[in-house]
Write a protein that holds these residues in place. Structure first.
Motif, PDB file in Angstrom:
ATOM      1  N   ALA A 106       0.817  -1.215   0.000  1.00 53.98           N
ATOM      2  CA  ALA A 106       0.000   0.000   0.000  1.00 53.98           C
ATOM      3  C   ALA A 106       0.851   1.266   0.000  1.00 53.98           C
ATOM      4  O   ALA A 106       0.333   2.362  -0.146  1.00 53.98           O
ATOM      5  N   GLU A 107       2.174   1.113   0.152  1.00 49.31           N
ATOM      6  CA  GLU A 107       3.062   2.270   0.194  1.00 49.31           C
ATOM      7  C   GLU A 107       3.468   2.724  -1.197  1.00 49.31           C
ATOM      8  O   GLU A 107       3.591   1.925  -2.120  1.00 49.31           O
ATOM      9  N   GLY A 108       3.716   4.003  -1.332  1.00 48.10           N
ATOM     10  CA  GLY A 108       4.293   4.560  -2.548  1.00 48.10           C
ATOM     11  C   GLY A 108       3.312   4.692  -3.691  1.00 48.10           C
ATOM     12  O   GLY A 108       2.105   4.482  -3.531  1.00 48.10           O
ATOM     13  N   PRO A 109       3.835   5.062  -4.863  1.00 45.29           N
ATOM     14  CA  PRO A 109       2.988   5.235  -6.049  1.00 45.29           C
ATOM     15  C   PRO A 109       2.269   3.938  -6.412  1.00 45.29           C
ATOM     16  O   PRO A 109       2.800   2.843  -6.214  1.00 45.29           O
ATOM     17  N   GLN A 110       1.069   4.077  -6.955  1.00 48.63           N
ATOM     18  CA  GLN A 110       0.220   2.937  -7.248  1.00 48.63           C
ATOM     19  C   GLN A 110      -0.379   3.029  -8.647  1.00 48.63           C
ATOM     20  O   GLN A 110      -0.525   4.120  -9.198  1.00 48.63           O
ATOM     21  N   VAL A 111      -0.770   1.884  -9.164  1.00 45.23           N
ATOM     22  CA  VAL A 111      -1.584   1.814 -10.370  1.00 45.23           C
ATOM     23  C   VAL A 111      -2.959   1.325  -9.929  1.00 45.23           C
ATOM     24  O   VAL A 111      -3.070   0.290  -9.269  1.00 45.23           O
ATOM     25  N   ARG A 112      -3.987   2.097 -10.260  1.00 45.30           N
ATOM     26  CA  ARG A 112      -5.372   1.706  -9.966  1.00 45.30           C
ATOM     27  C   ARG A 112      -5.990   1.180 -11.256  1.00 45.30           C
ATOM     28  O   ARG A 112      -5.968   1.844 -12.278  1.00 45.30           O
ATOM     29  N   VAL A 113      -6.532  -0.033 -11.188  1.00 45.01           N
ATOM     30  CA  VAL A 113      -7.177  -0.650 -12.337  1.00 45.01           C
ATOM     31  C   VAL A 113      -8.677  -0.673 -12.084  1.00 45.01           C
ATOM     32  O   VAL A 113      -9.136  -1.190 -11.063  1.00 45.01           O
ATOM     33  N   LEU A 114      -9.429  -0.078 -13.010  1.00 46.07           N
ATOM     34  CA  LEU A 114     -10.881  -0.005 -12.908  1.00 46.07           C
ATOM     35  C   LEU A 114     -11.497  -1.121 -13.743  1.00 46.07           C
ATOM     36  O   LEU A 114     -11.222  -1.225 -14.940  1.00 46.07           O
ATOM     37  N   CYS A 115     -12.326  -1.950 -13.116  1.00 49.67           N
ATOM     38  CA  CYS A 115     -12.976  -3.073 -13.798  1.00 49.67           C
ATOM     39  C   CYS A 115     -14.486  -2.972 -13.611  1.00 49.67           C
ATOM     40  O   CYS A 115     -14.958  -2.520 -12.573  1.00 49.67           O
ATOM     41  N   THR A 116     -15.222  -3.427 -14.591  1.00 49.11           N
ATOM     42  CA  THR A 116     -16.671  -3.536 -14.467  1.00 49.11           C
ATOM     43  C   THR A 116     -16.963  -4.758 -13.606  1.00 49.11           C
ATOM     44  O   THR A 116     -16.522  -5.865 -13.925  1.00 49.11           O
ATOM     45  N   THR A 117     -17.696  -4.573 -12.508  1.00 54.19           N
ATOM     46  CA  THR A 117     -17.915  -5.660 -11.552  1.00 54.19           C
ATOM     47  C   THR A 117     -18.597  -6.865 -12.182  1.00 54.19           C
ATOM     48  O   THR A 117     -18.181  -7.998 -11.966  1.00 54.19           O
ATOM     49  N   ASP A 118     -19.629  -6.638 -12.985  1.00 48.57           N
ATOM     50  CA  ASP A 118     -20.342  -7.791 -13.538  1.00 48.57           C
ATOM     51  C   ASP A 118     -19.529  -8.541 -14.593  1.00 48.57           C
ATOM     52  O   ASP A 118     -19.890  -9.641 -14.982  1.00 48.57           O
TER      53      ASP A 118
END
Length: 157
Positions: A106-118
Motif C-alpha cells: 500500500a506504500e508509494g505510487p500505485q496503479v489503480r485498475v478499474l474493472c466492471t464488476t459484472d
C-alpha cells in the motif's frame, strides 16, 4: 459465459476467454498498439508503440529515451503487477498495484485498475495480493497521490 458456468464447463470457459484475450493481444502487437510493462521490476518492453509514445521513432531501440512514464502511453498497455482489491460497488471493482516490490504494497505510487464488476469472475476470491496482468488503457495520472488509473479490458492471473 453463463451457459458455460451453469453446465460446469469452467475450464472450457477459461480456455475460450484466454484464447479471445490472446487474439486481442496478438492483434495489438501486430499493429504496434500495445506497450508491455512489469510494475514489480520497473521494466517496459521496447517496441514501436513505446517509441511512438516517447517520440523516438527516428531513434529506435532500447535506451532511446532516458525514462518512460506510463501516463504518457496513449496505446493499450499490458501491465504485470501484484494487485489487491481496493474497493467494490455493484458497478465497479478497483484493484491497486504498487510500482516496484515494497514490503507494504500500500506504500508509494500505485496503479489503480478499474474493472466492471459484472464482468469479473471469481471477484470474491481476491483476499490479499495476487499476481496478475491487466490489459487496458491509461486514463488518468494524479501527481498528488502518485496514482495512475487504467481502465481494464481484462485482468487475469
Amino acid at each position: 459465459m453463463n451457459l458455460y458456468e451453469m453446465g460446469r464447463y469452467e475450464k472450457a470457459l477459461e480456455r475460450e476467454v484466454q484464447h479471445a484475450i490472446d487474439l486481442i493481444v496478438d492483434t495489438l502487437e501486430r499493429t504496434d498498439a500495445i506497450v508491455h510493462g512489469d510494475l514489480r521490476t520497473g521494466t517496459i518492453t521496447w517496441n514501436h508503440a513505446l517509441a511512438r509514445a516517447l517520440d523516438t521513432i527516428d531513434r529506435p531501440g532500447p535506451g532511446a529515451a532516458d525514462s518512460v512514464r506510463l501516463r504518457d502511453i496513449e496505446d493499450f498497455v499490458s501491465i504485470r503487477g501484484r494487485f489487491r482489491k481496493a474497493g467494490q460497488t455493484p458497478e465497479r471493482t478497483d484493484f491497486l498495484a504498487p510500482y516496484g516490490d515494497p514490503e507494504d504494497p500500500a506504500e508509494g505510487p500505485q496503479v489503480r485498475v478499474l474493472c466492471t464488476t459484472d464482468g469479473l469472475r471469481n471477484d470474491d476470491s481476491h483476499e490479499g495480493t495476487f499476481p496478475a496482468r491487466c490489459l487496458g488503457k491509461v486514463r488518468d495520472w494524479n501527481p498528488g497521490t502518485g496514482e495512475l488509473t487504467i481502465e481494464a479490458i481484462a485482468i487475469f492471473s
